[in-house]
Write a protein that holds these residues in place. Sequence first.
Motif, PDB file in Angstrom:
ATOM      1  N   LEU A  17      12.787  13.605   9.875  1.00  0.00           N
ATOM      2  CA  LEU A  17      13.358  12.181  10.765  1.00  0.00           C
ATOM      3  C   LEU A  17      13.463  12.688  12.143  1.00  0.00           C
ATOM      4  CD1 LEU A  17      16.229  11.141   8.325  1.00  0.00           C
ATOM      5  CD2 LEU A  17      14.275   9.856   9.126  1.00  0.00           C
ATOM      6  N   GLU A  18      13.861  13.919  12.394  1.00  0.00           N
ATOM      7  CA  GLU A  18      14.148  14.467  13.942  1.00  0.00           C
ATOM      8  C   GLU A  18      12.564  14.327  14.585  1.00  0.00           C
ATOM      9  OE1 GLU A  18      17.336  17.517  14.697  1.00  0.00           O
ATOM     10  OE2 GLU A  18      16.268  18.222  12.825  1.00  0.00           O
ATOM     11  N   LYS A  19      11.510  14.802  13.713  1.00  0.00           N
ATOM     12  CA  LYS A  19      10.155  14.819  14.220  1.00  0.00           C
ATOM     13  C   LYS A  19      10.024  13.296  14.619  1.00  0.00           C
ATOM     14  CE  LYS A  19       6.342  17.635  13.021  1.00  0.00           C
ATOM     15  NZ  LYS A  19       5.487  17.803  11.898  1.00  0.00           N
ATOM     16  N   MET A  20      10.092  12.577  13.883  1.00  0.00           N
ATOM     17  CA  MET A  20       9.960  11.130  14.025  1.00  0.00           C
ATOM     18  C   MET A  20      10.795  10.670  15.147  1.00  0.00           C
ATOM     19  SD  MET A  20       8.496   8.232  12.695  1.00  0.00           S
ATOM     20  CE  MET A  20       8.331   6.778  13.125  1.00  0.00           C
ATOM     21  N   GLU A  21      11.705  10.838  15.335  1.00  0.00           N
ATOM     22  CA  GLU A  21      12.681  10.385  16.472  1.00  0.00           C
ATOM     23  C   GLU A  21      11.973  11.158  17.767  1.00  0.00           C
ATOM     24  OE1 GLU A  21      17.421  10.605  17.700  1.00  0.00           O
ATOM     25  OE2 GLU A  21      16.240  12.662  17.412  1.00  0.00           O
ATOM     26  N   ARG A  22      11.465  12.469  17.829  1.00  0.00           N
ATOM     27  CA  ARG A  22      11.030  13.092  18.993  1.00  0.00           C
ATOM     28  C   ARG A  22       9.777  12.253  19.295  1.00  0.00           C
ATOM     29  NH1 ARG A  22      12.218  17.930  16.761  1.00  0.00           N
ATOM     30  NH2 ARG A  22      10.361  18.211  15.671  1.00  0.00           N
ATOM     31  N   VAL A  24      15.027   5.266  19.707  1.00  0.00           N
ATOM     32  CA  VAL A  24      15.400   5.287  18.079  1.00  0.00           C
ATOM     33  C   VAL A  24      17.087   5.348  18.141  1.00  0.00           C
ATOM     34  CG1 VAL A  24      15.416   6.813  16.260  1.00  0.00           C
ATOM     35  CG2 VAL A  24      13.447   6.902  17.700  1.00  0.00           C
ATOM     36  N   LEU A  25      17.445   4.446  17.069  1.00  0.00           N
ATOM     37  CA  LEU A  25      18.812   4.038  16.928  1.00  0.00           C
ATOM     38  C   LEU A  25      19.257   4.734  15.359  1.00  0.00           C
ATOM     39  CD1 LEU A  25      18.965   1.073  18.881  1.00  0.00           C
ATOM     40  CD2 LEU A  25      20.085   2.859  19.529  1.00  0.00           C
ATOM     41  N   TRP A  26      20.530   5.234  15.118  1.00  0.00           N
ATOM     42  CA  TRP A  26      20.666   5.556  14.020  1.00  0.00           C
ATOM     43  C   TRP A  26      21.886   4.689  13.391  1.00  0.00           C
ATOM     44  CZ3 TRP A  26      18.205  10.447  11.861  1.00  0.00           C
ATOM     45  CH2 TRP A  26      17.542  10.814  12.655  1.00  0.00           C
ATOM     46  N   ALA A  27      21.731   4.223  12.252  1.00  0.00           N
ATOM     47  CA  ALA A  27      22.829   3.432  11.583  1.00  0.00           C
ATOM     48  C   ALA A  27      23.184   4.073  10.228  1.00  0.00           C
ATOM     49  CB  ALA A  27      22.225   1.976  11.409  1.00  0.00           C
ATOM     50  N   VAL A  28      24.542   4.118  10.207  1.00  0.00           N
ATOM     51  CA  VAL A  28      25.092   4.844   9.114  1.00  0.00           C
ATOM     52  C   VAL A  28      25.023   3.657   8.015  1.00  0.00           C
ATOM     53  CG1 VAL A  28      27.244   5.818   8.105  1.00  0.00           C
ATOM     54  CG2 VAL A  28      26.393   6.687  10.271  1.00  0.00           C
ATOM     55  N   ASP A  29      25.499   2.606   8.352  1.00  0.00           N
ATOM     56  CA  ASP A  29      25.617   1.487   7.432  1.00  0.00           C
ATOM     57  C   ASP A  29      25.298   0.033   8.076  1.00  0.00           C
ATOM     58  OD1 ASP A  29      27.489   0.592   9.253  1.00  0.00           O
ATOM     59  OD2 ASP A  29      29.315   1.210   8.007  1.00  0.00           O
ATOM     60  N   ALA A  30      25.043  -0.968   7.218  1.00  0.00           N
ATOM     61  CA  ALA A  30      24.575  -2.194   7.511  1.00  0.00           C
ATOM     62  C   ALA A  30      25.313  -2.590   8.701  1.00  0.00           C
ATOM     63  CB  ALA A  30      24.918  -3.257   6.333  1.00  0.00           C
ATOM     64  N   ALA A  31      26.544  -2.472   8.819  1.00  0.00           N
ATOM     65  CA  ALA A  31      27.289  -3.174  10.096  1.00  0.00           C
ATOM     66  C   ALA A  31      26.742  -2.300  11.322  1.00  0.00           C
ATOM     67  CB  ALA A  31      28.823  -2.766   9.847  1.00  0.00           C
ATOM     68  N   GLU A  32      26.585  -1.242  11.013  1.00  0.00           N
ATOM     69  CA  GLU A  32      26.145  -0.437  12.397  1.00  0.00           C
ATOM     70  C   GLU A  32      24.831  -0.993  12.707  1.00  0.00           C
ATOM     71  OE1 GLU A  32      26.226   3.820  12.466  1.00  0.00           O
ATOM     72  OE2 GLU A  32      26.185   3.953  14.572  1.00  0.00           O
ATOM     73  N   ALA A  33      23.816  -0.980  11.824  1.00  0.00           N
ATOM     74  CA  ALA A  33      22.560  -1.562  12.120  1.00  0.00           C
ATOM     75  C   ALA A  33      22.610  -2.725  12.582  1.00  0.00           C
ATOM     76  CB  ALA A  33      21.669  -1.521  10.654  1.00  0.00           C
ATOM     77  N   ASN A  34      23.383  -3.684  12.337  1.00  0.00           N
ATOM     78  CA  ASN A  34      23.494  -5.028  12.803  1.00  0.00           C
ATOM     79  C   ASN A  34      24.135  -5.001  14.291  1.00  0.00           C
ATOM     80  OD1 ASN A  34      22.303  -6.670  10.879  1.00  0.00           O
ATOM     81  ND2 ASN A  34      24.100  -6.346   9.663  1.00  0.00           N
ATOM     82  N   ARG A  35      24.904  -4.116  14.596  1.00  0.00           N
ATOM     83  CA  ARG A  35      25.523  -3.832  15.713  1.00  0.00           C
ATOM     84  C   ARG A  35      24.444  -3.423  16.859  1.00  0.00           C
ATOM     85  NH1 ARG A  35      30.021  -1.537  13.766  1.00  0.00           N
ATOM     86  NH2 ARG A  35      29.377   0.485  14.511  1.00  0.00           N
TER      87      ARG A  35
END
Lengths: 479, 231
Positions: A68-73, A82-93
């Motif tokens: 995942l870090e490699k992907m981000e790089r 690249v944005l990371w979302a812990v849960d659905a609410a954060e993804a939508n935010r």
Amino acid sequence: MDLKANQFDHSAVIALEDIQLRKAVGHATNLADSRRRAMMAELPQAQALRQQGRGAKLRALHDLPELLEKMERSVTAAGGHVLWAVDAAEANRHIIDICKRHNLKRGIKSKSMATEEIAMLDALAAEGIEMLESDLGEYIVQVADDHPSHIVMPVMHMSKGQVRDLFIDKLAMPYTDDAGEMTAFIRRHLRQKYIEADFGMSGGNFMIAETGTVVIVTNEGNGRLSTSIPRVHIAVVGIEKIVPTWEDFATLIQLLPRSGTGQRLTVYVNGFTGPARPGEPDGPEEFYLVLVDNGRSDIYAGEYAEALACIRCGACQNVCPVYKQVGGHAYGWVYGGPIGSIVTPLLNGIENAAPLPFASSLCGACKQACPVDIDIPDMLLRLRHDLQSVQDPFWQVSMKAYGFAFSSPLLFELGGKAASLASRAAATLLGGEPGEDLSAEDLNLPYPLGGWTQNRDFPPFAERSFHDWWRDNREGRIS
Amino acid sequence: MTASSREYILGKLRAAQRPFPDAPPRPSSYLTVTVQQDETPEALLARFRTEMTNLKGESFVVEDDEAARDQVMALLESHQTRRILAWDFAHIPVAGLEAAIKAAGIEIIPPETHDEFRAETLAAAEGAQVGLTGADAAAATTGTLCFTTGPGRGRIPTILPPVHLAVIRQSQIVPRLEAWVAGLRAEGLDAIRRRANFCFITGPSRTGDIEMELILGVHGPGQVQVIIKRG
Ligand code: SF4
């Protein structure tokens, strides 16, 4: 999407009595499965290839944080975000923030189970952001205010007549019984929308870590239009979709369509490595990748990490004797069928999807069909055990009773090729008395049900109707 | 809080006991998915054409530039083409094609959507009957055209118009997808890293969403025609 997995048994009964639904689902799953078989049969090394694909996914999971870090790089190096979302609410935010930053009001998207999972359409609508589904099946789902019932064939539960009536009713389509004309109507209807859209969205079938490439597959071309014309592209992808290398990808990208739709390759395999580069004439100027965890890291840390190897081909759904009878909606969440019966409890809490691990006869067809050889029956069995040891003592007691109840008629009937409930329903339609003891021959139904029974084995009725059993055993116990 | 979410997710993954410690190592050589014993140019050409036909695409084999030009012009005429959306002709392997198309009075729209004329370009592009491109390669066993983007090589000519015409040289036909990937690997995957998009296109746009009935040309082109120039 609201979780209704605990109502599985109730929903399953409703589905079982819906002749049209069962006809549609039976037809589609049988066809998809026979195509899959043909596609796998032409590969002399099919089993070794499955293991090669499986190996790629297992290696990827073993190295997940590093990849995942490699992907981000890689994505960042290509000019993407690249944005990371812990849960659905954060993804939508994240998605809403991107829309606000670039003043995006109208979007068009290709099919994505991840955006379904995070209920993105509702979240965007609440912010006044318009989002149009462009996959024909997903568009039908959106117009019907429904949910997809299958991972790759979202409206397999609907008949052509239902689609026609929906289009006439909601979109003023001129009357036609021709699926080609219906499709052409939607093509014209959506054409301008691609051009007017401020942003395009997609999911991701694979992320190739070494180059930072997000790959989607579509047959219709809607995914390529949605990601080529608008100025901003947002891809929403579960963290488990990563593969390390292009060679791993080359194997998996061929196993996916062979297993899913019975094609050697999906028509459009489309990969994005950041935004359009200087000099490239078209394509998005901004590229965002939203990496969605939403419970996956918990699965990763537990006993069921193998569930994360799924490439969402839908083959296990097409072979599952339970799914084939009840369709996807009965499972009460985004992912139905065998893999859904694992993922739904794992992502939502096992107590919130308690019936699903039991919605299987453990016949093993799913494991056999799975292109990456996921041991679904074993995980279902272990989930059943886990259910018994859920901590809350009250829960524990009721779940024991529940588990017991589920070893009785319903699931047994569903799991075999039985369909005795259906034969009952069908016989009632034909004027017979419920519970009347008809033999299999009596149930060779006339048109329009004939085509439906011809290929199916109809055992005599169960001695006791399901409704009686339901009333006596289950009603009111689990909401 | 993206930064902390990132740390939170990665932290959780790292803290977990690693699953699949016994996952098989990366193979030193991968099995290829499809089978094609005979890899001579003629066999690959035949296989590609068979796959195209099965996909309900079409292919035309021509001997030289002149024949290629005639074939493209004949196809454009058969589609009653007034306007095309095209790649830069430097990337389409047919000499004199641009002049021939212009001489026929067909309007050529380059898919430039990043400048101030974006709206006009898209409006005009929408009216094009044909998208005309070359390709990076073709994979025989799946009947696939392989594309990467770059200056003069946009995405929308392959997807927006109802017909996609692609011209390739026979020598661009590789046995299978894995061979194309091997070519990328030999160059350190540079082509992928430097370009925003790759795409495999395997036949015309299709759907089976309505009762599994096969319908072509849903959103993408319903006709894909590949002209293969010898050599
Ligand atoms: S579990 Fe296997 S068969 Fe089922 S959807 Fe996932 S990859 Fe396909």
